[in-house]
Design a protein around this motif. Structure first.
Motif, short mmCIF file in Angstrom:
data_model
loop_
_atom_site.label_atom_id
_atom_site.label_comp_id
_atom_site.label_asym_id
_atom_site.label_seq_id
_atom_site.Cartn_x
_atom_site.Cartn_y
_atom_site.Cartn_z
N ARG A 58 89.56 -48.37 17.56
CA ARG A 58 89.00 -48.12 16.22
C ARG A 58 88.16 -46.85 16.22
O ARG A 58 88.14 -46.10 15.23
N ALA A 59 87.45 -46.59 17.32
CA ALA A 59 86.62 -45.38 17.39
C ALA A 59 87.47 -44.13 17.26
O ALA A 59 87.11 -43.18 16.55
N LEU A 60 88.60 -44.08 17.95
CA LEU A 60 89.44 -42.88 17.86
C LEU A 60 90.21 -42.83 16.54
O LEU A 60 90.42 -41.75 15.99
N SER A 61 90.59 -43.98 16.02
CA SER A 61 91.34 -43.99 14.76
C SER A 61 90.50 -43.49 13.58
O SER A 61 91.04 -43.16 12.52
N ALA A 62 89.17 -43.39 13.77
CA ALA A 62 88.32 -42.82 12.72
C ALA A 62 88.56 -41.32 12.58
O ALA A 62 88.23 -40.74 11.54
N PHE A 63 89.15 -40.69 13.60
CA PHE A 63 89.39 -39.25 13.56
C PHE A 63 90.85 -38.89 13.37
O PHE A 63 91.17 -37.82 12.85
N ILE A 64 91.75 -39.77 13.79
CA ILE A 64 93.17 -39.44 13.72
C ILE A 64 93.97 -40.74 13.75
O ILE A 64 93.56 -41.72 14.39
N GLU A 65 95.10 -40.75 13.04
CA GLU A 65 96.05 -41.85 13.15
C GLU A 65 97.24 -41.31 13.93
O GLU A 65 98.18 -40.75 13.36
N PRO A 66 97.22 -41.44 15.24
CA PRO A 66 98.19 -40.73 16.08
C PRO A 66 99.60 -41.30 15.98
O PRO A 66 99.80 -42.50 15.82
N GLU A 67 100.55 -40.39 16.09
CA GLU A 67 101.95 -40.82 16.19
C GLU A 67 102.26 -41.26 17.61
O GLU A 67 103.04 -42.18 17.82
N ALA A 82 95.59 -52.13 21.64
CA ALA A 82 95.41 -51.08 20.63
C ALA A 82 96.46 -51.14 19.53
O ALA A 82 96.22 -50.67 18.41
N LYS A 83 97.61 -51.72 19.83
CA LYS A 83 98.65 -51.85 18.80
C LYS A 83 98.20 -52.69 17.63
O LYS A 83 98.73 -52.56 16.51
N GLU A 84 97.22 -53.56 17.84
CA GLU A 84 96.68 -54.35 16.74
C GLU A 84 95.96 -53.46 15.73
O GLU A 84 95.94 -53.76 14.53
N VAL A 85 95.38 -52.37 16.20
CA VAL A 85 94.67 -51.44 15.33
C VAL A 85 95.62 -50.37 14.80
O VAL A 85 95.51 -49.95 13.63
N LEU A 86 96.55 -49.92 15.62
CA LEU A 86 97.46 -48.83 15.28
C LEU A 86 98.91 -49.29 15.49
O LEU A 86 99.58 -48.90 16.44
N PRO A 87 99.42 -50.11 14.58
CA PRO A 87 100.75 -50.69 14.78
C PRO A 87 101.88 -49.68 14.70
O PRO A 87 102.99 -49.97 15.15
N TYR A 88 101.64 -48.50 14.12
CA TYR A 88 102.70 -47.51 13.96
C TYR A 88 102.61 -46.39 14.99
O TYR A 88 103.34 -45.41 14.91
N THR A 89 101.71 -46.54 15.95
CA THR A 89 101.57 -45.55 17.02
C THR A 89 102.46 -45.92 18.20
O THR A 89 102.52 -47.09 18.59
N ALA A 90 103.14 -44.93 18.76
CA ALA A 90 103.95 -45.14 19.97
C ALA A 90 103.07 -44.92 21.19
O ALA A 90 102.56 -43.80 21.40
#
Length: 356
Positions: free
Chosen positions: A115-124, A140-148
């Protein structure tokens, strides 16, 4: 004979053959200067034995009086690293390592970090360096389900992580060695308690710069050598983690280095990365040092039945002390994480778009 006893017996001849040649060959020549700033103003910060597995050998951590960088001196050779890492994260102690470093002990911390990093970028795409069995990407996939998510590690655990679907690609090796192959592939990277294990942290940061896309973000968590627990607990402070931790980097040094390499530090946190384990880990290290020897393959011979039963009885008697220390760690964590007793810090840095 149990399967574990058999595994110990099978390994004993190999370990004893290596130890017959002495442990001095596992160390490089002692440095007279700081590997971070080059100063010759060094002091001895710690002398200790292997309190983790109790393999033979002694280790020294020196500290630079000029920049405060702390480092193992003399440093282990590649052969020495192989010897002291063996049967810790895999092999004989794989199940124990999984309990200590697995998701059951790290899920909340990993969620907060994502969550801390997702505040700055939604990475691919995200590369987790030193991923082990890829527990962080799975969480981390729970926070960023569309990140590879991909993982990188020198051990076989990263391949297990790929087989279990925790990462899409498993890169086995060191980041500096694979940087050319992976150049420009990721817009997010993480290093959770990785830099302190690396032979050359600067090379890791340079390699990360090559692997990140311009504007990509790097998240680092490391032990804080300025934690007051280090002075309070001495050699029983678990973050010294000898002989595995080769470098303990002060926050100011890491920030300065990241800036010099073409990053911009966008966030620093000493609160969330704190691990509530200092007292309980110190208790465990002390007990491991004082109790009768366990049946380890680097011992000359297996302990007898009486010593085994004595060790087990003393472990039961010491259990209340360990539980009390564990409870104290948990209760004090919200307070201590806001003070200089915090034992770790996090830095998030952005790769400057115009940096070469």
């Amino acid at each position: 004979m149990s399967p574990k006893d058999q595994a110990v017996a099978d390994r004993r001849p190999g370990y004893l053959t290596e130890l017959a040649r002495g442990t001095e060959r596992f160390h490089e020549p002692r440095r007279r200067d700081c590997p971070w700033c080059g100063s010759t103003r060094l002091r001895t910060r710690l002398r200790t034995t292997d309190l983790l597995q109790h393999k033979p050998g002694t280790f020294t951590i020196d500290q630079c009086r000029s920049c405060a960088h702390s480092f193992q001196n003399p440093r282990l050779t590649p052969e020495g690293l192989d010897f002291y890492y063996r049967d810790f994260y895999d092999g004989l102690c794989a199940d124990q390592a999984e309990k200590i470093f697995g998701p059951q002990s790290s899920t909340k911390r990993y969620l907060r970090a994502a969550r801390a990093l997702s505040a700055f970028i939604e990475p691919e795409s995200w590369l987790d360096v030193g991923t082990g069995r890829a527990h962080f990407p799975a969480v981390a996939k729970e926070v960023l389900p569309y990140t590879a998510f991909d993982g990188l590690d020198i051990g076989p655990g990263v391949e297990e992580g790929r087989r279990r679907g925790r990462v899409e690609e498993a890169h086995r090796g060191t980041l500096p060695d694979l940087a050319t192959e992976l150049a420009g592939r990721y817009d997010a990277m993480s290093m959770f308690h990785h830099l302190e294990h690396s032979v050359d942290p600067r090379e890791e940061l340079k390699a990360a710069h090559r692997v990140l896309r311009p504007g990509g973000h790097l998240m680092i968590e490391v032990p804080d050598p300025e934690s007051r627990y280090a002075k309070l607990l001495g050699k029983w402070w678990v973050s010294y983690f000898q002989p595995q931790h080769l470098h303990l980097i002060p926050l100011a040094n890491l920030r300065t280095e990241l800036t010099a390499l073409g990053y911009t530090v966008v966030a620093v946190d000493r609160r969330e990365p704190h691990l509530p384990l200092d007292l309980s880990a110190a208790c465990a290290l002390l007990l491991g040092h004082c109790l009768p020897d366990a049946d380890d393959p680097w011992r000359t011979k297996a302990p007898g039945r009486v010593r085994r039963r004595l060790r087990q009885a003393l472990m039961y008697l010491a259990a209340p002390a360990f539980v009390a220390c564990y409870a104290a760690d948990q209760v004090l964590a919200p307070l201590l994480s806001r003070t200089r007793f915090s034992n770790a810090y996090r830095v998030i840095a952005r790769r400057n778009p115009d940096a070469s």
